[in-house]
Motif scaffolding. Sequence first.
Motif, short mmCIF file in Angstrom:
data_model
loop_
_atom_site.label_atom_id
_atom_site.label_comp_id
_atom_site.label_asym_id
_atom_site.label_seq_id
_atom_site.Cartn_x
_atom_site.Cartn_y
_atom_site.Cartn_z
N THR A 98 0.88 -1.08 -0.08
CA THR A 98 0.07 0.10 -0.10
C THR A 98 0.94 1.18 -0.20
O THR A 98 1.79 1.25 0.68
CB THR A 98 -1.04 -0.08 1.15
N VAL A 99 0.44 2.18 -0.62
CA VAL A 99 1.37 3.57 -0.74
C VAL A 99 0.48 4.52 -0.14
O VAL A 99 -0.64 4.76 -0.04
CB VAL A 99 1.23 4.17 -2.13
N TYR A 100 1.22 5.18 0.99
CA TYR A 100 0.64 6.16 1.77
C TYR A 100 1.50 7.41 1.50
O TYR A 100 2.52 7.55 1.43
CB TYR A 100 1.03 5.59 3.22
N THR A 101 0.29 8.41 1.60
CA THR A 101 0.91 9.78 1.40
C THR A 101 -0.05 10.83 2.17
O THR A 101 -1.39 10.23 2.66
CB THR A 101 0.94 10.30 -0.12
N GLY A 102 0.25 12.23 2.29
CA GLY A 102 -0.79 12.99 2.78
C GLY A 102 -1.80 13.32 1.68
O GLY A 102 -3.09 13.25 2.13
N MET A 103 -1.51 13.73 0.41
CA MET A 103 -2.23 14.06 -0.36
C MET A 103 -1.68 13.61 -1.92
O MET A 103 -0.18 13.92 -1.95
CB MET A 103 -2.89 15.39 -0.49
N ALA A 104 -2.39 13.12 -2.67
CA ALA A 104 -1.77 12.82 -3.99
C ALA A 104 -2.16 13.56 -5.14
O ALA A 104 -3.37 13.74 -5.24
CB ALA A 104 -2.10 11.19 -4.19
N LYS A 105 -1.33 13.95 -6.04
CA LYS A 105 -1.57 14.66 -7.26
C LYS A 105 -1.80 13.55 -8.40
O LYS A 105 -1.47 12.35 -8.01
CB LYS A 105 -0.28 15.64 -7.55
N PRO A 106 -2.45 14.05 -9.46
CA PRO A 106 -2.86 13.24 -10.45
C PRO A 106 -1.57 12.44 -10.93
O PRO A 106 -2.02 11.18 -11.03
CB PRO A 106 -3.21 14.03 -11.54
N TYR A 107 -0.35 12.79 -10.68
CA TYR A 107 0.65 11.94 -11.58
C TYR A 107 0.80 10.85 -10.48
O TYR A 107 0.89 9.57 -11.21
CB TYR A 107 2.11 12.63 -11.32
N LEU A 108 0.75 10.79 -9.36
CA LEU A 108 1.02 9.74 -8.47
C LEU A 108 -0.24 8.87 -8.43
O LEU A 108 -0.51 7.35 -8.36
CB LEU A 108 1.15 10.20 -6.91
N ARG A 109 -1.48 9.28 -8.56
CA ARG A 109 -2.68 8.47 -8.41
C ARG A 109 -2.68 7.57 -9.61
O ARG A 109 -3.12 6.50 -9.67
CB ARG A 109 -3.95 9.36 -8.43
N GLN A 110 -2.32 8.19 -10.93
CA GLN A 110 -2.28 7.65 -12.14
C GLN A 110 -1.46 6.38 -12.06
O GLN A 110 -1.60 5.47 -12.67
CB GLN A 110 -2.04 8.69 -13.46
N LEU A 111 -0.06 6.68 -11.51
CA LEU A 111 0.91 5.63 -11.29
C LEU A 111 0.12 4.48 -10.61
O LEU A 111 0.56 3.24 -11.09
CB LEU A 111 2.05 6.14 -10.79
N CYS A 112 -0.16 4.80 -9.32
CA CYS A 112 -0.70 3.56 -8.65
C CYS A 112 -1.82 2.87 -9.45
O CYS A 112 -2.17 1.71 -9.25
CB CYS A 112 -1.18 4.23 -7.13
N ASN A 113 -2.79 3.62 -10.01
CA ASN A 113 -3.97 2.93 -10.65
C ASN A 113 -3.48 2.04 -11.94
O ASN A 113 -3.93 1.08 -11.82
CB ASN A 113 -4.79 4.11 -11.19
N LYS A 114 -2.47 2.56 -12.54
CA LYS A 114 -1.86 1.89 -13.55
C LYS A 114 -1.16 0.51 -13.05
O LYS A 114 -1.17 -0.63 -13.59
CB LYS A 114 -0.76 2.60 -14.17
N ARG A 115 -0.62 0.33 -11.84
CA ARG A 115 0.17 -0.64 -11.29
C ARG A 115 -0.95 -1.42 -10.36
O ARG A 115 -0.63 -2.34 -9.86
CB ARG A 115 1.21 -0.15 -10.60
N GLN A 116 -2.02 -1.10 -10.15
CA GLN A 116 -3.10 -1.37 -9.46
C GLN A 116 -2.58 -1.75 -7.94
O GLN A 116 -2.88 -2.72 -7.04
CB GLN A 116 -3.67 -2.84 -9.87
N LEU A 117 -1.96 -0.39 -7.32
CA LEU A 117 -1.75 -0.49 -6.24
C LEU A 117 -2.67 0.33 -5.22
O LEU A 117 -2.92 1.41 -5.83
CB LEU A 117 -0.24 0.08 -5.97
#
Length: 299
Positions: A98-117
Motif C-alpha cells: 500500500t502507498v501512503y501519502t498526505g495527499m496525492a497529485k494526479p501523477y501519483l494517482r495515475q501511477l498507482c492506478n496503472k500498477r493496481q496499487l
Amino acid sequence: MLTGVRVLLLGGDARQLEVIRKLCELDATVIVCGFDGLTTSLHGALQADYDEALFEEVDALLLPAVGTDDSGRIHAVFSDCEMILTEDHLSRLPKHCTVYTGMAKPYLRQLCNKRQLAIVELFDRDDVAIYNSIPTAEGALMMAIQHTDITIHGSSSMVLGFGRTGFTMARTLQGLGAKVKVGVRRSELYARAEEMGFEPIYIRDLLKHVSNIDLLFNTIPTMIVTAQIIANLPSRAVIIDLASKPGGTDFRFAEKRGIKAMLSPGLPGIVAPKTAGRIMAECLSQLIMDDTIKRGNGQ
C-alpha cells in the motif's frame, strides 16, 4: 507490533522523523531515503541510496505530505539528492503493498492506478484532519497576532466554512473572546453554528456581512473571497486563507487594495511539525498494522 513488516519511507520533512521513530518502536524494518543531510541519528532505521531495488519486498511505501510533484519528484528537506518516482519503481512493489501519502497529485494517482496499487491519502481521513485542525488553528492565530495591531479578544472575526478546520478555528477564536461569524452553505450547519454561540451567515449573503470585519479566515478551497467581497472589506482587515492551494481568495485584488491576504496551507507541518508528525505516525502505524492483520487472515 510490526515485526517482519518492511517499510520504505522516501523523503519528507520533520514530520517524517516522528513517523520513523514510531515505526521503529513497533519493530518494523524501516528503510529511508532522503535523510543523508540530517545531523541527528535515525535510531533503528536503515538509510539507503535511492535505487529501484529498494522497492522489492516492501509491504508499505510512505511518501511525504504531498506525495510527488507533477513530474514525480519527491520533496526531501534533509537531502540534496533528487528522487523521482517512476512506473519502473512501482512495478517492483509487491501487489499487496500500500502507498501512503498526505495527499496525492494526479501523477501519483495515475501511477498507482496503472500498477493496481492501493493508495491511502491521510489528509482525506476525518481523524487526521480533525487532529491537524488544532495546529492549523494555532498557526492561524499566530499569523493573525503578527499581522494586526489589535487583540483577538473583542475582534470581529469571520470563518468561512464550518468543516473540520473551520469548526476548530471558530471555536478557538471564540475561546479567546472574539466575536465570531461563521459562513455556511447548509441549514444544518447554520443551526449548529447558532447553537454554539456563533453568528451564522449563509455564504450567499457574504457581501452583506464583511463591512466591519477585522479578521477573515477562509477554509473553503474554491474562489469565495472575490474582488467584490474584498472591495467591501475595511482596509484594516487581514485575510488568512487556510484552504489548499490555490486557496479561495483573489490575492491579486487584495494586494491592489492594500489588504493583507496570506495563503497558509500546511500550517501543521510548519508551526508544529512534531505534533503533526505524531498525528501521522499514530494513524500510519495503525493502518499498516490493520493491513498486516488482514493479509495474515487471507483477506
